[in-house]
Design an enzyme around this catalytic site. Structure first.
Site, PDB file in Angstrom:
ATOM      1  N   SER A 187       0.819  -1.213   0.000  1.00  0.00           N
ATOM      2  CA  SER A 187       0.000   0.000   0.000  1.00  0.00           C
ATOM      3  C   SER A 187       0.855   1.265   0.000  1.00  0.00           C
ATOM      4  CB  SER A 187      -0.920   0.020   1.213  1.00  0.00           C
ATOM      5  OG  SER A 187      -1.695  -1.150   1.264  1.00  0.00           O
TER       6      SER A 187
HETATM    7  N1  SAH Z   1      -0.617  -4.702   3.902  1.00  0.00           N
HETATM    8  C1  SAH Z   1       0.136  -5.093   2.716  1.00  0.00           C
HETATM    9  C2  SAH Z   1      -0.597  -4.811   1.438  1.00  0.00           C
HETATM   10  C3  SAH Z   1      -1.556  -5.894   1.185  1.00  0.00           C
HETATM   11  S1  SAH Z   1      -2.321  -6.015  -0.393  1.00  0.00           S
HETATM   12  C4  SAH Z   1       1.510  -4.476   2.705  1.00  0.00           C
HETATM   13  O1  SAH Z   1       1.807  -3.628   3.555  1.00  0.00           O
HETATM   14  O2  SAH Z   1       2.310  -4.859   1.857  1.00  0.00           O
HETATM   15  C5  SAH Z   1      -3.652  -7.062   0.121  1.00  0.00           C
HETATM   16  C6  SAH Z   1      -3.279  -8.459   0.500  1.00  0.00           C
HETATM   17  O3  SAH Z   1      -4.472  -9.088   0.964  1.00  0.00           O
HETATM   18  C7  SAH Z   1      -2.770  -9.320  -0.648  1.00  0.00           C
HETATM   19  O4  SAH Z   1      -1.516  -9.836  -0.316  1.00  0.00           O
HETATM   20  C8  SAH Z   1      -3.823 -10.434  -0.775  1.00  0.00           C
HETATM   21  O5  SAH Z   1      -3.259 -11.697  -1.117  1.00  0.00           O
HETATM   22  C9  SAH Z   1      -4.408 -10.450   0.617  1.00  0.00           C
HETATM   23  N2  SAH Z   1      -5.753 -11.006   0.760  1.00  0.00           N
HETATM   24  C10 SAH Z   1      -6.807 -10.882  -0.079  1.00  0.00           C
HETATM   25  N3  SAH Z   1      -7.888 -11.513   0.425  1.00  0.00           N
HETATM   26  C11 SAH Z   1      -7.500 -12.037   1.628  1.00  0.00           C
HETATM   27  C12 SAH Z   1      -8.167 -12.795   2.641  1.00  0.00           C
HETATM   28  N4  SAH Z   1      -9.453 -13.148   2.543  1.00  0.00           N
HETATM   29  N5  SAH Z   1      -7.466 -13.159   3.740  1.00  0.00           N
HETATM   30  C13 SAH Z   1      -6.154 -12.812   3.885  1.00  0.00           C
HETATM   31  N6  SAH Z   1      -5.484 -12.092   2.960  1.00  0.00           N
HETATM   32  C14 SAH Z   1      -6.137 -11.704   1.852  1.00  0.00           C
END
Ligand code: SAH
Length: 208
Positions: A59
């Site tokens: 993000s």
């Molecule tokens: N917080 C992260 C950015 C995450 S992007 C950072 O600082 O880098 C969103 C993430 O959510 C992705 O890696 C995706 O695989 C995950 N995701 C999507 N649906 C999900 C779910 N139901 N449970 C856990 N993770 C999930």
């Protein structure tokens, strides 16, 4: 001489509403480049989301900071993050709380993030693989929940796993082809209220 992270705080975060000194300190101290692939590192302090593995993104720093600030984490709090991705936001949150539980559904991302966090010494963060829309009952309840993927509806399990006076920040889809609404939910006993922060673009929360 200032570091790139200090310049990020001065140029990108303070002017855009990040005023909480603990959040700014956390943003200064977490090396964002360490959570990126080598070829992406030169972009680490640009104020935008960047590609990581599995078609996912780390993000935008401003959004991470504003989400953390809105959740008002306290030093003794236990936090849950849904969507570990690179582990960057979990690292920031870990500087603001006692313990962070973070859930990622892609095993490769979870493994890589856990390794990065361990290498950098973020030892109050635990990474688990699973569907974070179900929360993580073993460590519940949480004072703070941050969701880093957009939900079509707020998962009831997450509301249930908030403490009394717990805060959850989550992007909620409001319609197809529209930006999501970033919301802060507040639980008071059985009552749950929210306020909208601003429109955002997150990857979808994939359930099941
Ligand atoms: N917080 C992260 C950015 C995450 S992007 C950072 O600082 O880098 C969103 C993430 O959510 C992705 O890696 C995706 O695989 C995950 N995701 C999507 N649906 C999900 C779910 N139901 N449970 C856990 N993770 C999930």
């Amino acid at each position: 001489m200032s570091t790139p992270a200090q310049r990020m705080v001065i140029e990108q975060l303070r002017p855009h509403g990040v005023t909480d000194e603990r959040v700014l300190e956390a943003m200064t101290s977490v090396p964002r480049e360490e959570f990126l692939a080598p070829r992406m590192r030169r972009h680490a302090y640009e104020d935008r989301a960047l590609a990581i593995e599995c078609g996912q993104t780390i993000s935008q720093p401003l959004v991470v900071a504003l989400m953390a600030q809105a959740a008002a984490p306290q030093p003794e709090d236990v936090a849950l993050e849904v969507g570990t991705g690179s582990g960057y936001a979990a690292a920031v949150l870990s500087r603001l709380c006692r313990k962070v539980m973070t859930i990622e559904r892609e095993p490769a991302l979870a493994e890589h993030a856990a390794e990065t966090l361990r290498r950098l010494g973020f030892d109050n963060v635990e990474v688990a693989v699973g569907d974070g829309s179900q929360g993580w009952p073993p460590e519940a309840p949480y004072n703070v929940i941050l969701v880093a993927a957009a939900a079509r509806a707020v998962p009831p399990a997450l509301i249930e796993q908030l403490t009394d006076a717990g805060r959850m920040v989550i992007p909620v889809s409001v319609g197809p082809d529209q930006p999501q609404d970033l919301r802060v939910y507040l639980r008071r006993g059985a009552e749950v209220s929210y306020r909208s922060m601003f429109p955002v673009l997150f990857v979808p929360l994939r359930t099941g």
